[in-house]
Enzyme design. Sequence first.
Site, mmCIF file in Angstrom:
data_model
loop_
_atom_site.group_PDB
_atom_site.id
_atom_site.type_symbol
_atom_site.label_atom_id
_atom_site.label_comp_id
_atom_site.label_asym_id
_atom_site.label_seq_id
_atom_site.Cartn_x
_atom_site.Cartn_y
_atom_site.Cartn_z
ATOM 1 C CG ASP A 15 36.254 32.240 36.468
ATOM 2 O OD1 ASP A 15 36.347 33.327 36.867
ATOM 3 O OD2 ASP A 15 37.327 31.251 36.538
ATOM 4 C CD GLU A 171 40.982 38.985 34.650
ATOM 5 O OE1 GLU A 171 41.757 38.275 34.165
ATOM 6 O OE2 GLU A 171 40.449 39.098 35.862
#
Length: 508
Positions: A15, A171
């Site tokens: 991420d 997302e």
Amino acid sequence: MRTFANPVIPGCHPDPSVCRVGDDYYLACSSFEYFPGVPIFHSRDLVSWTQLGNVLDRPSQLRLTSCAPSSGGVYAPTLRHHDGRFWLITSTVPRGGTLLVTAEDPAGPWSEPVPLPDVTGIDPDLAWDEDGNCWCTTAGVDQRRIDPVSGAVLSPSKRIWSGTPGAQHPEAPHLYRVGDTWYLLIAEGGTERGHGISVARGPAPDGPFEPCPANPILSHRSTDHPIQNTGHGDLVRAGDGSWWLVFLGVRPRGGTPGWHVLGRETFLAPVTWSDGWPVVGPVTPVMRAPDLPPAPVPAAPARDDFDTGGLHPRWISIRSRPPEDVSLVERPGWLTLRARGGSLDDPGVTFVGRRQDQHDVRVRALVDAGRGRGGLAVRLDEQHHYAVEVGDGEVCVRARIGPLAQRLAGRPVSGPVVLRVETWASGPGMDHPRQEPDVVRLGFEAPDGEFVALAELDGRYLSTEVAGGFTGRLIGCYAAEGTIQVDWYDYHLLSLDRLALADDLVDA
């Protein structure tokens, strides 16, 4: 032509979020159940990265109790620089909510967290418009205008894009203004093999947004590419005007369906623009480097003798690190670990380790267990770990795979002993051309230095495909009973030995 090896930050560093300040680049990653949280890196060429520290490095900033599950904890941060300060927003799962911290220097110290109780959803993003409004967008592509200083929400939540029809889990949103246009980058398809990145654009930070006709602009789904699960990315414009994408991916190995054991890693790819849309170039294990002045950084020392005033930021613990249980001063030159959990199955076990960042590694540690029991472990989570353990005059191997816990072969020893773990990648022409991604050998060194391997175990069982979750392996030391002390820890890349052996065979 200079080249670089992907991933640029190997091991469990998923991420990624990146920002540029002048000629410097800064990058932060998820840290999940580990403390300290949110590793932060610096680079001057987007290729060579040095860890500056961890953003959430104090209990007052991050409190993860034993109730926090593995693969819970700190999820996907966004790192930005605005108005002379660094801003980082993230969320803690399942009950911590959204928090925001700031710093003048990304190496720290970072502020105490500002809670945002009315911002729900993971993967929060920050973006400022030309009027100074701060926009926070979360997974599901829901957006609010916020006051980043107080944490107050200033507008109702609004879904600004639903992503690609039929794609699950929109997302990891990130907003950017490029010229007069706002771009919205998201991840879709889940973080497994169907992962990808899509983009939309609009006239304002809250849209309306039109999707790129070429979506997804990055995905390796339904391919045999050696890099898989590509997604959850962040764009950055380099000092020379070129654009780049940092994103997560994995390197699966072995037979079908493939197993990745190092976690989701940070990769780099070039970006060009066509008809006003970003186009991600091919992603390969070896790629052409950015046309920036090369800024190589020294390799991290292979050996830690624990003779400095504190632990390097690469060392992390499970959920917390109470100073009364982890000490460098109790026995100078040694790492002292005091047990607060009976085994690696315990969420509160005392553990200090580092991320495994390559497939072929040898880890050795000199352990004195004269006042307790503990050892050297390869950990994925509470239910998936291997360890070589010493105590009561014996060294043995313990393995936990889901509900099955087993004690394997043991040998008598006396005094401090060098414990050793090796992981060797499998594949055609390698030591073990079978199905597993690697083999894990655990044992100890005899007084003459000979490796006494007590067990050789299948690496598949310490993989995300078996265990689930979002993390990769750690290799570190733990205390299961009483007190153990570690004189040194040595992390050696066996891949270098394999290359040297291959060269010798060619020469022969």
